[in-house]
Design a protein around this motif. Sequence first.
Motif, PDB file in Angstrom:
ATOM      1  N   LYS A   1      -2.253   7.992 -62.256  1.00 23.74           N
ATOM      2  CA  LYS A   1      -3.668   7.741 -61.363  1.00 23.74           C
ATOM      3  C   LYS A   1      -4.463   6.737 -62.249  1.00 23.74           C
ATOM      4  N   ARG A   2      -4.442   6.606 -63.467  1.00 25.21           N
ATOM      5  CA  ARG A   2      -5.129   5.317 -64.065  1.00 25.21           C
ATOM      6  C   ARG A   2      -4.375   4.057 -63.469  1.00 25.21           C
TER       7      ARG A   2
ATOM      8  N   LEU B   1      -2.728   3.587 -60.572  1.00 25.05           N
ATOM      9  CA  LEU B   1      -3.001   3.184 -59.232  1.00 25.05           C
ATOM     10  C   LEU B   1      -4.619   2.953 -59.045  1.00 25.05           C
ATOM     11  N   ASP B   2      -5.631   3.588 -59.862  1.00 26.80           N
ATOM     12  CA  ASP B   2      -6.939   3.137 -59.738  1.00 26.80           C
ATOM     13  C   ASP B   2      -6.936   1.820 -60.313  1.00 26.80           C
TER      14      ASP B   2
ATOM     15  N   CYS C   1       4.428   4.783 -58.071  1.00 25.25           N
ATOM     16  CA  CYS C   1       3.167   3.909 -57.493  1.00 25.25           C
ATOM     17  C   CYS C   1       3.396   3.661 -56.216  1.00 25.25           C
TER      18      CYS C   1
END
Length: 378
Positions: free
Chosen positions: A74-75, A77-78, A102
């Motif tokens: 998540k980190r 992709l953010d 990803c």
Amino acid sequence: MTEPVPEKVLHMCLSRSWGGLEMYPARAAQALRMLGWEAHGLAARGSRVAESFVSAGLPCLEIPGMKLAPLWIKRVLDYIQHNNIRVLHAHKSGDMRIAALCVALNPELQLFFTDHMGVTKPKKDVYHRWAYGKVNRIFSISDATYQRNIAAFPVCPEKISRLYPGVDLTDFEFPFGDGAREQLLGSIGIDPSRFVIGLPARISRDKGHLEWVRALGALRRRRSTDDWTAVVIGATDTGNSEDVRFLGQLQSEISEQKVDANIHFLGFQKNILEWLKAMDVVCVPSRNEAFGLGVVEAMAAGTAVVGAETGAIPEVIGSGGGRLVSPDDADAWAAAINDLMDNPHDRSRMEETARQRVEAAFSMSGHARKLIEHYQRN
């Protein structure tokens, strides 16, 4: 008029080692930046790779490491979304776990993978078919590894391209005259009038140090040891137990060959390009180089090369750019070094040919332009 938004790429390498593979991502990212791209890095927290991105002035996202990478998806992709990145470029097989994930979660991303190791073990199980099925293109770093890649990776051959890595030729343009050479050699007690034989590689069995020491023993039997000095530049403490055992074997061989007084172990050197220029000949006895960055750097530095006639070394050296010798033939290595010692004019011609070959085939700027062509084509 509004400035055009630069295209963006994230180079990822979660390795904690430090060698040619790990040095490449930041170097390539710098070259891409010079051509107008915005390049970012993804690296293991506190690694030398992360340091290389930061030292180059490139933004870098650091995560705990390869094993925990999927937990940080998540980190990552953010970060990708926040920076509007559309191209991912992975450099280590372990990176593919997070890289493919990803793409699975953001199908707009394009994924590229460079196989720096010349993989031979087939990667055609369910996981690898899934992961490499997300890749737009795989880059082989030499002709020698291209056929291996076609056999090993679960993708159609049309998705694999040979793309030589490069070096920044401007890095080699600093002045380095006789005075600088004398000062550098004198700093470790080497008489600058001696012929300097170098081996730039970390201490590891597959880099050919043992065979090289035997070659130096054969050279000792040919001519006085007062004529030459040998220098090894590369990490001696790799943290690998096998490398530690090999170092002990290597030291025993040095004593057996009676060349103790002629060999200097310098460890890792940040000013490696100065040392390459200070050497009279660089030896690359590796048995299975997938590319041979050390060969290209020595050629770019204007130093004669004697390389093993295995792996990618012959195609990198090309015609007239160096000498090729069987990796196991100590007498042949000694003869090649001895001949270069006795024929400085031949050595100079070889060095000029080698420099021209690097300019034509291995410049980092040319490499970066080809990368961009692939990024934009897919």
